[in-house]
Write a protein that holds these residues in place. Structure first.
Motif, PDB file in Angstrom:
ATOM      1  N   LEU A 277      12.182   9.115  -1.536  1.00 57.14           N
ATOM      2  CA  LEU A 277      11.061   9.176  -2.467  1.00 57.14           C
ATOM      3  C   LEU A 277      10.876  10.566  -3.060  1.00 57.14           C
TER       4      LEU A 277
ATOM      5  N   ILE B 218       5.081   2.240   0.893  1.00 61.24           N
ATOM      6  CA  ILE B 218       5.641   3.141  -0.114  1.00 61.24           C
ATOM      7  C   ILE B 218       4.549   3.935  -0.830  1.00 61.24           C
ATOM      8  N   PRO B 219       3.432   3.322  -1.283  1.00 59.79           N
ATOM      9  CA  PRO B 219       2.364   4.135  -1.879  1.00 59.79           C
ATOM     10  C   PRO B 219       1.802   5.191  -0.932  1.00 59.79           C
TER      11      PRO B 219
ATOM     12  N   GLN C 168       1.151   1.486  -9.444  1.00 57.07           N
ATOM     13  CA  GLN C 168       2.280   2.288  -9.002  1.00 57.07           C
ATOM     14  C   GLN C 168       3.452   2.139  -9.977  1.00 57.07           C
TER      15      GLN C 168
ATOM     16  N   ALA D 266       3.030  13.733  -2.321  1.00 55.22           N
ATOM     17  CA  ALA D 266       2.291  14.357  -3.423  1.00 55.22           C
ATOM     18  C   ALA D 266       1.211  15.295  -2.911  1.00 55.22           C
TER      19      ALA D 266
ATOM     20  N   ARG E 263       0.538  -2.577  -6.602  1.00 57.36           N
ATOM     21  CA  ARG E 263       1.311  -2.290  -5.386  1.00 57.36           C
ATOM     22  C   ARG E 263       1.577  -3.571  -4.585  1.00 57.36           C
TER      23      ARG E 263
ATOM     24  N   LEU F 214      11.058   9.005   3.126  1.00 53.39           N
ATOM     25  CA  LEU F 214      10.452  10.104   2.381  1.00 53.39           C
ATOM     26  C   LEU F 214      11.479  10.864   1.549  1.00 53.39           C
TER      27      LEU F 214
ATOM     28  N   VAL G 158      10.157   2.477  -8.254  1.00 48.38           N
ATOM     29  CA  VAL G 158      10.231   2.896  -6.850  1.00 48.38           C
ATOM     30  C   VAL G 158      10.472   1.694  -5.949  1.00 48.38           C
TER      31      VAL G 158
ATOM     32  N   ARG H 139       4.341   8.018  -0.762  1.00 49.09           N
ATOM     33  CA  ARG H 139       4.283   8.811  -1.983  1.00 49.09           C
ATOM     34  C   ARG H 139       3.067   9.723  -1.980  1.00 49.09           C
TER      35      ARG H 139
END
Length: 391
Positions: free
Chosen positions: A362, A75-76, A39, A83, A70, A359, A43, A79
């Motif tokens: 991000l 958070i991943p 990652q 995405a 990570r 969100l 971030v 994201r």
């Protein structure tokens, strides 16, 4: 509603229990996703602060951009949801390794969890997440974990209702849940203190300035001087600190009355119903209104009861938060009641909370309500092994 946990499946091995946990998440409507292990590091540093750097496993790509393994999965996952352009509400689950230096064992360990994005019935969504955490503990042989509950939103509402300078309000909210508020209340009461600051000239120049312009000025000066970090703080964090200090030096510290209200508030703990009554009594006596936040708190308690959570078993504390600044509402942890509270290596079995601004921070176009949990499956598996040994 989701199915209650049955007796742990046989054979009782970690992979079978993990499969059962994922099946329980799936039955509750949470679809599994697999975010990348590698990652972008910035971030995590932006959302968790530079202090997390010393616990991260860092590398860089060919262009010199800082990457990391990570250190958590919330958070991943967030994201990946952005995405992938997932339609809201989105309900996702995960299971996999995370990498973080802990000082208590391997830097690689496994986490499972769920994240619920986009639900507007926040009290019901909060209660469901707590119930899912309890279900996970029951699956591993612990039907009655210790339940610790806090609420960042209540504290934020209190700060908004009090006569505080914006910089001081941000400072107190940032320190909430990190064990620094008691020191803050003593240090900030009845400022300015005697004696000139080492940066009195800079602070005097910033006093009363437009915050955005002052922040830009400080950032430019530090960049011109070639300063990128000081003591683990980024340039933006240093600029924010200067603005806080200029506000405090201008006399915008805590009055004795405000400090007393905060101290009394942070001493409240007990069952949710008892704590609610005490918070309402305190705020009525102080002449401040946080009734909207307290109504959310009480409605959530009602939904917890609907999910068969006994409120008498819930330990709520106004001073309990979690050291990540993207939490915005309920926070909770589930612990093994047999573990000593002072045993830091034990850690929570399950932890989570509400993060309605995550969100958008991000990159999402709009603020999206979010709530979730993470389960330390290896800690849960150790419970199961202990129960087996006792048979």
């Amino acid at each position: 509603m989701f199915p209650a946990a049955s007796a742990p499946i046989e054979p009782r091995d970690p992979s079978s229990l993990e499969d059962a946990l994922l099946a329980a998440f799936d039955a509750a409507g949470f679809a599994r996703i697999h975010p990348p292990i590698l990652q972008p590091a910035d971030v995590f540093l932006d959302l968790s602060g530079e202090s997390i750097r010393r616990r991260m496993y860092l590398t860089a790509d060919a262009e010199g951009r800082e990457l990391c393994l990570r250190p958590d999965l919330t958070i991943p996952v967030a994201r990946a949801v952005i995405a992938g352009g997932m339609r809201m509400p989105a309900r996702v689950s995960y299971l996999g390794p995370v990498f973080r230096f802990r000082g208590e064992g391997s830097g690689e360990f496994r986490q499972a969890g769920v994240e619920s994005f986009g639900r507007t019935d926040i009290e019901a969504a909060d209660a469901e997440i707590v119930a899912l955490g309890l279900n996970a503990c029951a699956l591993y042989g612990l039907p009655q974990p210790q339940i610790r509950l806090g609420d960042v939103g209540l504290f934020a509402a209190l700060l908004e209702a009090l006569p505080l300078a914006p910089a001081l309000r941000r400072r107190l909210l940032k320190d909430f849940g990190q064990g620094r508020l008691d020191a803050d209340l003593g240090r900030l009461r009845d400022r300015p203190q005697e004696g000139a600051s080492a940066h009195a000239g800079v602070l005097a120049a910033l006093a009363g300035a437009d915050p955005a312009a002052a922040r830009a000025l400080i950032t430019d000066l530090l960049s011109i001087a070639g300063i990128s970090t000081v003591g683990g703080r980024t340039v933006s964090e240093i600029a924010e600190r200067f603005l806080e200090q200029s506000s405090l030096e201008a006399g915008a510290g805590l009055s004795a009355e405000t400090a007393q209200i905060l101290s009394r508030y942070l001493s409240i703990s007990g069952t949710p119903d008892d704590a609610s009554a005490r918070m309402r009594a305190l705020t009525a006596e102080a002449g401040i209104d946080i009734s909207a936040a307290l109504d959310v708190f009480d409605r959530r308690s009602g939904f917890l009861t609907a999910y068969a959570v006994n409120l008498a078993d819930v330990r709520f504390s106004t001073a309990f938060g979690r050291p990540l600044d993207y939490y915005s509402g309920m926070v909770f942890e589930l612990h093994d009641p047999k573990a000593s509270i002072s045993d830091r290596t034990a850690g929570p079995l399950v932890a989570g909370g509400r993060y309605d601004k995550l969100l958008s921070r991000l990159g999402a176009e709009h603020c999206v309500p979010g709530v979730g949990l993470a389960a330390w499956v290896e800690r849960l598996a150790a419970l199961d092994l202990s129960a087996e040994a006792a048979r």
